[in-house]
Structure formats: C-alpha cells, structure tokens
Design an enzyme around this catalytic site. Sequence first.
Site, PDB file in Angstrom:
ATOM      1  N   ASP A  89      -0.280  -3.831  -2.255  1.00 31.90           N
ATOM      2  CA  ASP A  89      -1.310  -2.815  -2.025  1.00 31.90           C
ATOM      3  C   ASP A  89      -1.822  -2.237  -3.329  1.00 31.90           C
ATOM      4  OD1 ASP A  89       1.212  -1.713  -2.450  1.00 31.90           O
ATOM      5  OD2 ASP A  89       0.811   0.086  -1.293  1.00 31.90           O
TER       6      ASP A  89
ATOM      7  N   ARG B  79       2.022   2.945  -8.183  1.00 33.57           N
ATOM      8  CA  ARG B  79       2.899   3.992  -7.675  1.00 33.57           C
ATOM      9  C   ARG B  79       4.160   3.390  -7.051  1.00 33.57           C
ATOM     10  NH1 ARG B  79      -1.335   5.283  -3.105  1.00 33.57           N
ATOM     11  NH2 ARG B  79      -0.605   3.884  -1.466  1.00 33.57           N
TER      12      ARG B  79
ATOM     13  N   GLU C 156       5.139   1.974  -4.548  1.00 32.78           N
ATOM     14  CA  GLU C 156       4.963   1.079  -3.393  1.00 32.78           C
ATOM     15  C   GLU C 156       4.934  -0.349  -3.909  1.00 32.78           C
ATOM     16  OE1 GLU C 156       2.798   1.930   0.190  1.00 32.78           O
ATOM     17  OE2 GLU C 156       2.196   3.872  -0.641  1.00 32.78           O
TER      18      GLU C 156
ATOM     19  N   ASP D  27      -3.588  -5.042   4.356  1.00 26.46           N
ATOM     20  CA  ASP D  27      -4.435  -5.129   3.164  1.00 26.46           C
ATOM     21  C   ASP D  27      -4.843  -6.581   2.904  1.00 26.46           C
ATOM     22  OD1 ASP D  27      -2.757  -2.793   3.256  1.00 26.46           O
ATOM     23  OD2 ASP D  27      -3.328  -2.317   1.204  1.00 26.46           O
TER      24      ASP D  27
ATOM     25  N   GLU E 124      -8.357   3.071  -3.612  1.00 27.31           N
ATOM     26  CA  GLU E 124      -7.739   3.087  -2.284  1.00 27.31           C
ATOM     27  C   GLU E 124      -8.571   3.912  -1.301  1.00 27.31           C
ATOM     28  OE1 GLU E 124      -3.927   5.012  -2.188  1.00 27.31           O
ATOM     29  OE2 GLU E 124      -3.392   3.988  -0.318  1.00 27.31           O
TER      30      GLU E 124
ATOM     31  N   HIS F   3      -6.641  -0.723  -5.336  1.00 27.87           N
ATOM     32  CA  HIS F   3      -6.300  -1.203  -3.993  1.00 27.87           C
ATOM     33  C   HIS F   3      -7.421  -2.155  -3.591  1.00 27.87           C
ATOM     34  CE1 HIS F   3      -3.013   1.261  -2.471  1.00 27.87           C
ATOM     35  NE2 HIS F   3      -3.292   0.908  -1.233  1.00 27.87           N
TER      36      HIS F   3
HETATM   37  C1  BGC Z   1      -0.600   1.472   1.473  1.00 31.58           C
HETATM   38  C2  BGC Z   1      -1.713   0.821   2.222  1.00 31.58           C
HETATM   39  C3  BGC Z   1      -1.132   0.372   3.526  1.00 31.58           C
HETATM   40  C4  BGC Z   1      -0.837   1.645   4.276  1.00 31.58           C
HETATM   41  C5  BGC Z   1      -0.453   1.515   5.698  1.00 31.58           C
HETATM   42  C6  BGC Z   1      -0.269   2.715   2.219  1.00 31.58           C
HETATM   43  O1  BGC Z   1       0.652   3.523   1.621  1.00 31.58           O
HETATM   44  O2  BGC Z   1      -0.885   1.685   0.141  1.00 31.58           O
HETATM   45  O3  BGC Z   1      -2.543   0.026   1.551  1.00 31.58           O
HETATM   46  O4  BGC Z   1      -1.775  -0.595   4.213  1.00 31.58           O
HETATM   47  O5  BGC Z   1       0.049   2.467   3.541  1.00 31.58           O
HETATM   48  O6  BGC Z   1       0.260   2.571   6.148  1.00 31.58           O
END
Ligand code: BGC
Length: 880
Positions: free
Chosen positions: A460, A464, A466, A473, A739, A760
Amino acid sequence: MSQYIVARLRVEHRPDALGIQNASPRLSWCIEGDGAASQRAYEVRMTRADSSIEVARIERPEQILVRWPFAALNSREAVTVDVRVELTDGTVTSWSPSLTIEAGLLDASDWKAQFISPSLTAGHDAPRPAALMRTEFRSDDHVIKARLYATAHGIYSMTLNGVPVGDQELTPGWTSYGHRLRYQVYDVTQLIAVGDNAIGAQLADGWYRGRLGFHGGVWDNYGTHVALLAQLEFETADGTRSVVPITERWRFAPGPVLAAGLYDGETFDARLEPSGWDRAGFDDSGWQVPHLVEAPSQTARLEASVSPPVRVVEVLAPVTIQPASPGRVRVDFGQNIAGRLAIRVRGEAGHTVRLHHAEVLEHGELAVRPLRTAPSVDSYTLRGDPQGESWTPTFSIHGFRYAELENWPGTIGRDDVQALVMHTDMERTGWFDSSSPLLDRLHENVVWSMRGNFVDLPTDCPQRDERLGWTGDIQVFAPAATFLYDCAGLLDNWLQDLAAEQSADGHVPNFVPWIACGFPVESSAAWGDAATIVPWVLYERTGDAEVLQRQYISMARWVDHLAAMADGGLIRSGFQLGDWLDPAAPSDSPADGVTDKYLVANAYLVRSARIVAETARILGNLNDEARYRELATQTENAFRSEYVTSEGRLSNETVTSISLALTFDLLQVPADRAHAGERLAGLVAEGGYRVQTGFVGTPIVCDALVAAGAVDTAYRLLLEEACPSWLYPVTMGATTIWERWDSMLPDGSINPGEMTSFNHYAFGAVADFMHRVVAGLAPASLGYRTIRIAPKPGKVLRHASARLRTPYGVAESRWKRRDNDFTLDILIPIGTSAEIVLPDAGATVHHLEAGSHRLTCSLQDSASANRPTCSTELTAPNSP
Ligand code: BGC
C-alpha cells in the site's frame, strides 16, 4: 538473408534464468523486422553442458510462454537455448542470441545444508541487532563453476572473500514464510580463490521476526530466531565437485549493526566492525557456534524466485541542501521514493550522524506524523577514518523525498549524500504522454508510486508502519501496473501467497502475507476479489494461461465463500470496506462513504462469479462454468431487484454505484443504462467535476462516463484541478499519488486523519484509462495478440500517445489533432494484429496487420468532438 530476427528470448517471467524452479520452463520471444509476415513454425535448439544438441520443431504460431519441448531439466542442470522461426512468407530467421537456463535445487533432498541460527539475545520491544556470521573453505584448484544457494529466516546479505555475492537487496524478500521461502542463486565462480576462502553473512530480523503492522505492530511473526541457510557448490578444473553445506564450521558474533528494523531504521557503529572478518585467516576463535534449526524440508517449501530481485535501480542526487533546525541539514531529492540514503562522511571516531526521512514538509519541518510508529531514522557512528567513510543501511528501507542529517560533522557537499531508489528490478514496458503537462505529471506520479510500492510484493505504501500487501489496492491497480512495468513475476509470486493463505472456506485475508495485528479478519469485497481479478488481469495482459490454471481453485473458493455469505442471493451483512476513502467519508472513518457497502459487495460478487465462469470455460471445466454462470445471473437478477427501482434508477444513486452498474454491466434494460449514464454525467457535473469516488469508484468512473457517451465529462473530471481531483495533488507539487485526495490540504497542512500517506498507488489506477481510452491502446485478445486501438480524443487535449512493450513487441497509438484534422499513428508488432476504431460516430472497425500505419480523419465539428463525423483514409498496411 531473412529480413526478420528473433529477439528478446525469455524464460517464464524472468529476465535472467539462473536458478529457476520450473524444470520445464516456458519460453517467449519477439520477432522483429519490417515486413508483416508472422510465425508459421518455430524451432528451439537446446545445447547441454556436454555439447549435445537437441532441436524441436513445432508448427505453431504461438511465441509467448510456449511449452518446454524437451525432457524436464534436472537440479542444477544448465543448458543454452536459441530459437529460430519460419514465417508465413516462407522466410526462416537465423538463430536468436542464446539464453542460458539453469535449474535451481529442484528437490528438497538437494539441500545438504541446514538452517543455522545465531543466538543473540533478542528483546521484544525494540529493533534487534544483526549478527555477523562467517565460515571458511578451501579450494585446491582453479574453480570453473560455483554457485551459492542461500536464503534466511530474516534478511541476509553475503560476501565471498569480502566481495558481495550479488546486487540483490532485502533478500530473501517477503513471502508467506509458513508456506513458501524463496532462495537466491548466485554465480560466485569469479570470487573463489585457489587456497583459503571466506564467506561472510549478516543476518537481521526483516519481515520474519521484526515488527510488522500498525497499532504498535507485532514481533516474531514467523518465529523467534533468525537463521541462515547457505550451500556453496563448486567445480574445479580437475573435475572435482565440492558441496560446502556450510553448517558446522560457521561462527557468529555481534557486529556493527546494533539495531535494524524495516520501519525503525538501522543503527550502525562502524567501530564495531572487526577488520577482515569476512576474509580468510581471520581469527574467529572468540566467536560462537550457531545452533542448527530443523531441516528445511520440515519448514516451508524452498523455491527459486519467479520474480526479479529488489535492487538499487537509480541514484538521485540532492536538488537542494539547506540548513534546517539547529544541528540538522535538510536535503531535498525532488522526488518521493522508496529506498535509502548513501552517505560519505569524515569525522572523529565515535561521532554519530542520524538520518531522518519524510515524504513532505509541514510548517517548514519534516512531516513525520504520517509515519506513525515507523521512526525511519538511520544512525551511523563513525570509525574515524581520516580518508572519510561511506555507508548505507542494509536492512531498512524508507519512503521519503526529504532527509535531514542530524549532527553532520563539518561541511556537506552534493556528492556526500545520495538517495538510492529501490524496488523490484522490473523492466519498464509502458509510457504515456499528452499535450497536458499536468496530466503527464499525474502519469509520472503513478509510475513513481508503482516504483515505491513494488518492493518485492505489491504494498500500500512504503513509509509508515504498514507496507503490507493490501489486496484491494492491487486489485484496482493491476491493469495500470501490468502496462507500466513487466510485473508478471512479482504478481505471480504474490498470488501464490494469496492462495496459500486463503482458508479452506475461501476466505482471503485483506492483506497478503497476513499479519494478525488487529485488523478485522473478515474479507471485504473489492479486496478479496483480488483472488479472481488479479489472475484475470495477468492472463489478459501477459497471455499467461497457466496463472489461471494454477489460481483456479483459489478463484473458485473465493466466489464460493461469497455465495455462502449471501442471504437470499445477496450479501447483506458483515464487514466491508466499501468505497474506501470516498472524499465524503469522514476522515477517521474511510469506509463510511456515500455508496452502499453491500451494493459494492454484490456488484463484485457478480464480477468475480463471471470471471470464474469464464476461467472454467477456458480450462474446459464445463460443469463449473455452468454453475458459476448461474450464480452470476442469479446475483445479477437479485442485484437489480434490490437496487434498481421500478423507474429504472439505482436506489443508492452515487457516482460509484452507477459506475459499477455500467462498467460491470449490471443493468439489463437499455433504457435503464441510458438513464444511469445521464444521471452519472449529471452527478459529476453537479459535483463541480470534483472526484466523488474512493478505491472502488475511482478506477472505473471515467470508463463509465465514456460508456455513457459523456466523453467530455470524463475529460473534465480527469483534468479538474480543484480539490478533490486527480490533478489537485499535482498542482500542490506531488511527485507520487497520494493515499487521500487531500493528503495535503490546500493550505499546505497535512490531513488530520491518522492514515495519510503520500505514496499510495490505488487512485493512480486511472492511468489504465489514460492508456486504454485517452491514448486508446488496449488488449483485444490474450496478451495483446490482437490490439484494440480506439482513442477518444475529447475536446481539450491536442495530442496523446501510449507506447507499450507487449509480450510480442512494441505497440504504439499516437494521435494528434489540428483544428479538425485528426491523425493517428500506430505501430503493431509482428505476431499481432489490430482493430482500430477512429473517433467517428459509425464506430467502424478497421483491421490492420503488423507494421506502422497512419490513419487520418476529419473532426468536422470540433465543438462536438464527442460525436464528430469522420472521414477515414487508411494508408496501406506496413507503410512507414
Ligand atoms: C491501507 C490501504 C488499505 C486499507 C484497507 C489502509 O491502511 O493503507 O491502502 O487498502 O487500509 O483498510
């Protein structure tokens, strides 16, 4: 001499073929030349190591991913292949440049080595150190061939006699380690000396044991101990073959990497690197003996990679270097990337420099709040070399455009700091340009967001806490991605993990590989549908039919899972992410947009059921085909009863819901479709041409408008600059896709939402529309074997073009208009043909064969360019 040549001979989806897992790998090639003939037959010539030759002749026109025509390769077997083809005009090409293909270790029993683990103390709440590991071996004669097979629980880097064994980064990458672990194969023939040799390794937590995920993350996701598996095999001139399983003789010790985390950064103290530790003769008597971990066959399946590795693919110099807050120097690289800094610094031993990273500035400072709990700070303590010392972290990666160097000793010059751009080393395949500089920058931003997020798996965001393989995505971005880069290997690898992590009842995790870090486990529509849509896109765009075969069970199970969730034929309850990040959704509740979540879920159920039915047909599974078609039809009917009113309107009439109904073909009655199209154009106009869609609606709204005949509305939406719009971030200086539509607010402050990335790719899915519709280059049949060229010029752009390296060769659609004159220049590669539709009301389809062609027509009424009357002049096929 033939005027044709066979070029770009490739194996599977890899640019190189050292260490493949597939014993019968598929081959592909392009035919280049200036005629329009195509292949009638091909010959593959295979030369084995003992110089014996086999030739297979096949009377078929296929040239993409054709079956291996020989006996399966054995483990480690290396052969060279070349190909020549006979064309329909009777000419025969010469043999192509040859390609060496070498099998990896195909059987678990080929592994003589065992995982060895350094038992460095491991806490649980802070990034942990990397171990240094070493061993020595002898070669009594000159080495003629040597291969190192290596992988790890963790991330490793290796050297042989102090020289890196390869240029791959973040090895072995991230897969669903419980199921699959990829190993790397290195050609180290040139690195082994006669006499004593040393192998050095560094081993850090990586994805295996490091912190992953949000809300503080989770440690030790796959195990509590890192471990290395390495096996060196070499042959000497006297014919001796040696296998160095490198198990017992390894030693380990703490090293200069005091802490390393993918999110946290790396802490390196150069004073702690023992001089000569990675060379033969080093005294490691004080080092410890690692312990053996269970045999690899008892853990995950070991596989060679199907995808290119992550590498440093570009180096950026600073655009500006300026003093920042006291004690810091700020560097702007002018481009938001994923990667690392490389520094060259001179100072006293023990002096520490800290490297901070951020994507944007806010109120004149590095904006680090969007990083959440990923500090992204690297730290380097100098050893005090008077000549200066160079360093770059090995075990971390950051998303950044800006860096601040804290506590830099002395002055800093442009050559002292660079940004290393890192991602999977995919070949660029697609380009777009137009008369709008803003649109071109938007496209460039999509390319950079793909680069920032295709780091071994489709993530994604790169900055950060994640960086996860969110299914939704990539589900929306896959069509754009497969155009821009050859990412078939990367997606193929990731789909194998998706299938591996899918549960028996078909549930697909919302990100893959899955980490239990607190996110709901229930699958959401548009996310789980990656199980059906991503394989389908790969099939369509790359011509890989095997991907459908391999993923079929996963695809069908996903649809079965949805069908089981349905109540009265429709999904009516349960967790859904809906039209995620629709700009009307509250900033702290992105799933709560204006579009009914269950409408989204049911629309996707129809789409996925249709894809599975079609896949079953292609695979010859007629019972399944009938079953899934029936499910699709029933759901479609139920969808209409539930969501279409007796007046033929959608009950939840939003830009996304109508776009779904039109592009997923959910409305049966032509009048309903016409009405929906008008409403869609109306809603977009009422909304001032600002974007009103989230992850679900954004990729399809322009297509829906064009399908409804509202081409100019689609262009107004695409070219709108006020927030929220695609071009708003561009006007704010964005160099990647954000994003949120307003990740940065018009006053330059950052969206207060807790989830605000500046890199993103999801909203960049519109690039697919730019390629297919604005420039007009789309696949009409498998792998672009037939290309559809049908640009919709609209009124505003003066020219646009898309260029694509299809599996067969380069295709191009390039149009320009001057007043009423419309000119279309196209390029069709050998092995393909094209259907061309000029922007006229009649929609006549012209069929052309390989070559360059120019088509012209007159847009007689440019004021109504949606429906211009068009006169067409075709130049002869193959004219330049
Ligand atoms: C991500 C997104 C993802 C989404 C779904 C986010 O924190 O960065 O791109 O698809 O959460 O909950």
